[in-house]
Design a protein around this motif. Sequence first.
Motif, PDB file in Angstrom:
ATOM      1  N   GLY A 242       0.819  -1.213   0.000  1.00  0.00           N
ATOM      2  CA  GLY A 242       0.000   0.000   0.000  1.00  0.00           C
ATOM      3  C   GLY A 242       0.846   1.253   0.000  1.00  0.00           C
ATOM      4  N   GLN A 250       0.246   8.924  -5.764  1.00  0.00           N
ATOM      5  CA  GLN A 250       0.295  10.349  -5.427  1.00  0.00           C
ATOM      6  C   GLN A 250       1.187  11.128  -6.365  1.00  0.00           C
ATOM      7  N   SER A 272      -8.283   3.609  -0.403  1.00  0.00           N
ATOM      8  CA  SER A 272      -8.397   4.744  -1.319  1.00  0.00           C
ATOM      9  C   SER A 272      -7.606   4.496  -2.603  1.00  0.00           C
ATOM     10  N   LEU A 273      -6.844   3.382  -2.628  1.00  0.00           N
ATOM     11  CA  LEU A 273      -6.067   3.078  -3.821  1.00  0.00           C
ATOM     12  C   LEU A 273      -6.832   2.246  -4.828  1.00  0.00           C
TER      13      LEU A 273
ATOM     14  N   GLY C 126      -6.148  11.145   2.203  1.00  0.00           N
ATOM     15  CA  GLY C 126      -5.915   9.967   1.374  1.00  0.00           C
ATOM     16  C   GLY C 126      -4.745  10.110   0.425  1.00  0.00           C
ATOM     17  N   VAL C 127      -5.015   9.872  -0.846  1.00  0.00           N
ATOM     18  CA  VAL C 127      -3.952   9.996  -1.843  1.00  0.00           C
ATOM     19  C   VAL C 127      -4.183  11.203  -2.747  1.00  0.00           C
ATOM     20  N   GLY C 210      -3.794   7.634   4.542  1.00  0.00           N
ATOM     21  CA  GLY C 210      -3.971   7.007   3.242  1.00  0.00           C
ATOM     22  C   GLY C 210      -3.746   5.508   3.297  1.00  0.00           C
ATOM     23  N   PRO C 211      -3.029   4.978   2.288  1.00  0.00           N
ATOM     24  CA  PRO C 211      -2.840   3.533   2.251  1.00  0.00           C
ATOM     25  C   PRO C 211      -1.737   3.050   3.178  1.00  0.00           C
TER      26      PRO C 211
END
Lengths: 412, 363, 298
Positions: A242, A250, A272-273, C126-127, C210-211
């Motif tokens: 991740g 990003q 969110s990916l 997040g991203v 985020g991730p």
Amino acid sequence: MSPSRLVSLITLGALAAVACGGGAAGTAATPGVSGDTITVGVLTPLSDPVAVIGRPLLRSMQVYFARVNAAGGIGGRYQVRVQEEDITYANPSTSVQKYQKIKDQVALLGMVVGTDHINGLLPLLREDGMVATPGTLDAEWVRTPNLLSVWVPYQLQIINGVGYFLGQPGNAGKTICSMVLATGYGEAAEEGLMSAAASEGFTPGPRVRFRQDDQDFVAPITQLRNGNCDAVILASLPAVTGKVLGAAAQLGWSPRWIMTSPSWHGALAQSSLADYLTRTAWIVSEGPVWGDTTDAGMREMLAAVAQYAPDQQPDLYFTAGWSVAQTVGALLEQAVRSGDLTRTGILTALEAMEPFSPAGWGEYRYGPIGTREPPRANTIFRVNPAAPIGLEVEARNVSVPAAQSYQFTAGR
Amino acid sequence: MRLRNLRLTTRYQDDLVLFRTRLAMAGMAALLLAAVTAPLVLGDFWVTVLIYAGIAAVGAIGLNILTGFTGQISLGHAFFLGVGAYAAAVLAGRWGLPFPLWLIGAAAMGGIIGGLVGPFALRLRGHYLAIVSLGLLFLGSHVFEHWTAVTGGLTGRAISTPIAIGPVNLDNLAAVGIPLNRNQGFFYFTWLVVGVLALAAKNLLRTRPGRALQAVRDRDQAAEVIGVSLVHWKVGAFVVSSGYAACAGAMYAAFARYVSPLDWSLFLSIQYVAMIVVGGIGSVAGAILGALFLTLLPRLVEAGSGRLPFLADAGSGGGITVFALNQMLFGLLIIGFLLWEPMGLIELWRRLKRYFASWPFSY
Amino acid sequence: MTDFLQLLVSGLSIGAVYALVALGFVVIFRATGVINFAQGSLVVLGAYLLHQFAVRMALPFPLAALAAVLVTAAVAMLVERLVMRPLVGQPLFASILVTLGLVFVIEQVCAAIWGYDLLLIGDPWGVATVRVGAVTVKLLDLWSIGLTAAVVIAFFLLFRRSTLGIAMRAAASDPEAALAHGISPRTIHALSWALAGGLAVVAAMLAASGPKGVDLTLGLIAFRAFPAMILGGMDSTEGAVVGGLVIGLTEVMAAGYLTPNAPWLGTNFHVVMPYLLMIVILVIRPYGLFGTAEVRRI
């Protein structure tokens, strides 16, 4: 009661506990076999970030043998007991220590997770004549004595993945790079890339290594982007994937990510990916997809899960462990058939074992060391957040010529 | 009024002797007897645990010299263990040195590198030294991980350092008619080394060097003023402590026959510090006791894990794993001992002795 | 050039997180004279609490963050009361070791409650990214730098202008005299630990966003922040911030420029580079860049 007295009492109590503990498992001649019970050892991480792989692997073995036991056991007679030991993935010496602890109580090791862990155990396995199943897919294990290898090796996974990518229309001549963990596992993936490069005749782009505890990936991703990579092979672990892909997302960079099977975890598809992954990620693996009821093996597995582990969530690693459990079961059946469950007997059974394919998986040819052959075809998955484990099939039975002609050398 | 059993110290010499009473000598004899019979009575697994405890004891004695007696806090002890292990591998493997030489060479290597690190202690104190030693550990790990030729990189390497004097080879004692397996032979070897090194440490510490080190620990500026050279003694403490650690590392490599750079981790350093705290700072016997306690406890917990209800049935989820419990116990032990018995287990023992020695006036 | 700017922004962003962790160290050190080796575990605890409030209980993120700050501050104060207070006055060694012991306890308790899997904290950035010219700036970067700046200003106001801050500085510099003025060292100690707990949560918000998520390895971030604290001087808040930014930039620049061009240094040299830098600076200035030299009497 004063604290120091408490401490003394606890110490004495603990010492007393051990005095009453322990018990022999098996006779001296057939360690791990006591009466009609065979004990299978499992060395797997249960308390560190890699537990996300280790726990489902263990669970699937427990469920499989529960089902076998209920149906009468191995050879209609022997019940199988799984004895698990918790290891720390990041430290191969823990496997060596746990092995020393349980070696006299188990007939064989049904699973050892970690390339570097197997490396550590090999001299001891040879000395004790014990068979172990590596839960890792290095090509070296195919023809190493004392190992009951399973699955398609990482090197072939990468060769197939790269070959499939290059075979897509318009992809010929594209640059392929690598981003791998700095461990034996990562090295195996890199070897696959170099081997694919040699046989397909291309020069790979920048090759980057990273570590499990790295926090920031902007620099390596920038390096890869500056190398104009069109595809990147990734050998990572669920906890780190991740972060790596997040950094790439990003930075707005979308190559084709070709990742090895242990890099994936279902939760990534819910993060969110998800969108980024759906566009860019391929996972090279094998075996049936959870919930695919067209596959007979999967149907059996789901039935067993419903009966013995109804709370088990869909999990890629559970399916993988299920295939290992079948292979171990097949080896034990062979040993029982020849009537010899000693260490030597199990080793001999391994050499005499017929080619075996766990239901829904590729066929592995065992037998004499010099002729052992793993399956050479992978299934390539792409990401679909709506699917049970976040994956759906992109292409089945991918086996490029380079993978088929890969030579396995005799291991140590 | 003379108390019967209480031997009060009236002469300076009394403070320096190893055994003050006949009872103490008898106790040591009993311990020796236990050590000799243990491997013949206990199963293979417990013999290996005791071997690891003995190896840890060597390292703990070294750290005690540095931290307990000289007051220098070092979190880099694991690095020197690694140095010892790899030095042994190279000396015995690539250079083919025979047994006592590779062990001595490995210890010497550790001492030399300790001597290079020592000068930092002259410039830095307290917290700063602790963190720099941490930095040393990380730098050392980095070197270990990348010097693949010697260490095998992150994958680790197999090590072959035979312990053989003449025809007597620990790997194959049966060949000379001694009916012991490898683990048992190694047990005797390890605890023999522990005995020798503990005696050496005790001798060092009960004589002039020991007093100098303690002076450095208590008030280093004042010590310098009265003529205790800080350079000599601080660096010297590092040299000796690292030598002990390297010896322990070499023994570990010889026994486990497989090491990886990840073995020499911060956790290992913390374990050694915990050993001397739990066992008793400033006491050789305390270091050994701490090593035994902290090596045995996790194995005991595992052995008894079937009987503890809140432990997880691994794989299924509920409860905590044995590993988690052991880690938690480790942390709680450190905190508990520091809060309630800062002088460690050895102090519990001393209290016990005092209670009986001054009975019935044990208030 | 864009690469350089990209790395610069990234370095400042990660440096900001290190600065927050280093600030946590410094706050406790200034008030109590103890280095809290368990600061990383407080970050881990804070991140897990964020997960609990923002994801499992689905609270809006600012509310979840506030709740996490309060709970972590409370836990930190509890730790101070139960574990650190009895050790006041004990040698340095004891306090270092006890905080190390805390690391194990806090982390295993977190694992017992939340398990070993990677968990996400549900942060709003997040991203997501923003383009500034040719450089892609993560929303996370903006928040990191922004939040840290806000925290630094708040600390400045607290320590220089408010009565409480002056009381804390007084207690740190001479506890007996402060006591004579009616400043209770006990309150100061408790407050400093609470502040450190709060800072840990802010750091967690950024480090586990985020991730990246949270698992037990998040605690390692504290070991990255040590050089920042030492570099700046253990008792200086400005030093912690400067140190954090320097270390963050060093790490990212080393990864970006040093490692590809000097592979013999090793693949993750950028991780140990901060420590090398710290050792070099300590040899020149044993009390860090902004730290106050210790005066010792025989």
